[in-house]
Design a protein around this motif. Structure first.
Motif, PDB file in Angstrom:
ATOM      1  N   ALA A 144       0.763  -1.094  -0.047  1.00  0.00           N
ATOM      2  CA  ALA A 144      -0.064   0.131   0.021  1.00  0.00           C
ATOM      3  C   ALA A 144       0.898   1.431   0.084  1.00  0.00           C
ATOM      4  CB  ALA A 144      -0.850  -0.160   1.193  1.00  0.00           C
ATOM      5  N   PHE A 145       1.966   1.219   0.587  1.00  0.00           N
ATOM      6  CA  PHE A 145       2.952   2.275   0.726  1.00  0.00           C
ATOM      7  C   PHE A 145       3.526   2.659  -0.621  1.00  0.00           C
ATOM      8  CE2 PHE A 145       7.138   4.337   1.511  1.00  0.00           C
ATOM      9  CZ  PHE A 145       6.866   5.285   2.391  1.00  0.00           C
ATOM     10  N   MET A 160      -5.366   3.337   0.193  1.00  0.00           N
ATOM     11  CA  MET A 160      -5.297   2.650  -0.917  1.00  0.00           C
ATOM     12  C   MET A 160      -5.921   1.273  -0.928  1.00  0.00           C
ATOM     13  SD  MET A 160      -3.481   4.770  -2.877  1.00  0.00           S
ATOM     14  CE  MET A 160      -2.931   3.548  -3.958  1.00  0.00           C
ATOM     15  N   THR A 209       1.323   7.184  -6.825  1.00  0.00           N
ATOM     16  CA  THR A 209       0.313   8.131  -7.135  1.00  0.00           C
ATOM     17  C   THR A 209       0.719   9.591  -7.202  1.00  0.00           C
ATOM     18  OG1 THR A 209      -0.534   8.419  -4.847  1.00  0.00           O
ATOM     19  CG2 THR A 209      -1.533   6.672  -6.357  1.00  0.00           C
ATOM     20  N   ALA A 250      -4.276  12.707  -5.592  1.00  0.00           N
ATOM     21  CA  ALA A 250      -3.825  11.449  -5.079  1.00  0.00           C
ATOM     22  C   ALA A 250      -4.323  11.191  -3.465  1.00  0.00           C
ATOM     23  CB  ALA A 250      -2.326  11.402  -4.669  1.00  0.00           C
ATOM     24  N   PRO A 251      -4.500   9.836  -3.053  1.00  0.00           N
ATOM     25  CA  PRO A 251      -4.868   9.746  -1.496  1.00  0.00           C
ATOM     26  C   PRO A 251      -4.207  10.332  -0.780  1.00  0.00           C
ATOM     27  CG  PRO A 251      -4.997   7.574  -3.106  1.00  0.00           C
ATOM     28  CD  PRO A 251      -4.410   8.637  -3.872  1.00  0.00           C
ATOM     29  N   ARG A 252      -4.725  10.578   0.515  1.00  0.00           N
ATOM     30  CA  ARG A 252      -3.855  11.452   1.573  1.00  0.00           C
ATOM     31  C   ARG A 252      -2.768  10.518   2.194  1.00  0.00           C
ATOM     32  NH1 ARG A 252      -3.680  16.365  -0.681  1.00  0.00           N
ATOM     33  NH2 ARG A 252      -5.806  17.029  -0.785  1.00  0.00           N
ATOM     34  N   THR A 253      -3.326   9.129   2.379  1.00  0.00           N
ATOM     35  CA  THR A 253      -2.283   8.402   3.178  1.00  0.00           C
ATOM     36  C   THR A 253      -2.310   7.103   2.509  1.00  0.00           C
ATOM     37  OG1 THR A 253      -4.133   7.367   4.327  1.00  0.00           O
ATOM     38  CG2 THR A 253      -3.079   9.473   5.245  1.00  0.00           C
ATOM     39  N   PRO A 254      -1.562   5.921   2.792  1.00  0.00           N
ATOM     40  CA  PRO A 254      -1.378   4.658   2.171  1.00  0.00           C
ATOM     41  C   PRO A 254      -2.603   3.930   2.537  1.00  0.00           C
ATOM     42  CG  PRO A 254       0.825   5.322   3.062  1.00  0.00           C
ATOM     43  CD  PRO A 254      -0.286   6.305   3.525  1.00  0.00           C
ATOM     44  N   TRP A 263       0.899   4.061  -2.946  1.00  0.00           N
ATOM     45  CA  TRP A 263       0.417   5.512  -2.704  1.00  0.00           C
ATOM     46  C   TRP A 263       1.935   6.147  -3.113  1.00  0.00           C
ATOM     47  CZ3 TRP A 263       3.275   8.358   1.115  1.00  0.00           C
ATOM     48  CH2 TRP A 263       2.719   9.936   1.633  1.00  0.00           C
ATOM     49  N   PRO A 265       1.866  11.638  -4.464  1.00  0.00           N
ATOM     50  CA  PRO A 265       1.072  12.452  -3.519  1.00  0.00           C
ATOM     51  C   PRO A 265       1.686  13.962  -3.087  1.00  0.00           C
ATOM     52  CG  PRO A 265       2.100  10.609  -2.141  1.00  0.00           C
ATOM     53  CD  PRO A 265       2.304  10.394  -3.691  1.00  0.00           C
ATOM     54  N   TYR A 282      -4.057  -1.770   0.812  1.00  0.00           N
ATOM     55  CA  TYR A 282      -4.037  -1.844   2.119  1.00  0.00           C
ATOM     56  C   TYR A 282      -4.981  -2.862   2.612  1.00  0.00           C
ATOM     57  CZ  TYR A 282      -3.302  -0.689   7.062  1.00  0.00           C
ATOM     58  OH  TYR A 282      -3.170  -1.066   8.226  1.00  0.00           O
TER      59      TYR A 282
END
Length: 237
Positions: free
Chosen positions: A129-130, A151, A136, A144-148, A133, A138, A154
């Motif tokens: 997931a990291f 995703m 993307t 882009a998603p704010r955190t992994p 992320w 960020p 995850y």
């Protein structure tokens, strides 16, 4: 002699009909007793299915709760590790050190840095997931998603297990409810067959021919209908 020979033919007919009624009534009584016992047996068996299913559903819910709690604890660990990594990268950047974070949003761990130390200790479930992320971008892409943790990569095995156990608990509860309804249906048929036995027995006690035939006819019809209905119920052996 004359009195015996002069018996009314109608009286002989009544005696013949009475014997026929007794035969039919006896057969009905025997069959109704057997099927009533079968229905009682099935009702007891389905009560056992209901109890076992509810017990298994309770155990599944308990396991779901345990797994969900574990998933929550692991998520807290991942969030804490990610936040620490962010702080480490920010501190290294402010100090003018190479944090491994490129301008394009990519990340290549630098040996000996705190961020590298934290990154290599991410849990295996968090790493995909990291990495997804970071792909993307960020740092530059506002969409882009704010955190992994947002995703789709995850995924926690503990949470998946919790969801699976909860679904299993729901299925078992549905089985228990169906078993309860089936048991109730067998109890109802027991009452119906008991009524058949009652009507058949009463038909042998009536003197009036029409009433006797009528009551026996009701018993026969009720027995046939009840038997057809009970044959449609599921069986538990």
């Amino acid at each position: 002699m004359t009195r015996d020979d002069g018996r009314d033919a109608g009286e002989q007919g009544v005696g013949t009909v009475s014997r026929r009624v007794e035969i039919v009534a006896t057969v009905l009584l025997a069959l109704a007793t057997v099927v009533t016992a079968w229905s009682a047996f099935q009702s007891t068996k389905w009560s056992g299915v209901q109890a076992n299913s509810y017990a298994a559903a309770g155990a599944a819910r308990a396991e779901s709760t345990r797994a969900s709690t574990q998933a929550g604890q692991l998520t807290v660990m991942d969030v804490t590790a990610f936040a620490s990594w962010i702080d480490a990268v920010a501190a290294e950047t402010r100090a003018g050190k190479d944090s491994g974070l490129g301008d394009d949003g990519s990340y290549a761990p630098v040996d000996g840095t705190e961020s590298e130390f934290l990154y290599t200790r991410f849990r295996p479930e968090m790493v995909p997931a990291f990495d997804a992320w970071l792909a993307t971008d960020p740092l530059h892409d506002d969409d882009a998603p704010r955190t992994p943790f947002l995703m789709p990569e995850y995924r926690l095995a503990a949470q998946a297990r919790a969801d699976a156990e909860l679904d299993r608990a729901e299925d078992l509860s549905a089985t228990a409810r169906q078993a309860n309804q089936t048991g109730d249906n067998y109890v109802l048929t027991s009452i119906l067959f008991a009524s058949v036995a009652l009507f058949a027995a009463l038909s042998t006690k009536l003197v009036h021919r029409t009433a006797r035939r009528g009551l026996l006819g009701v018993a026969v019809v009720l027995f046939v209908v009840s038997t057809v209905v009970v044959l449609t119920f599921p069986k538990e052996i």
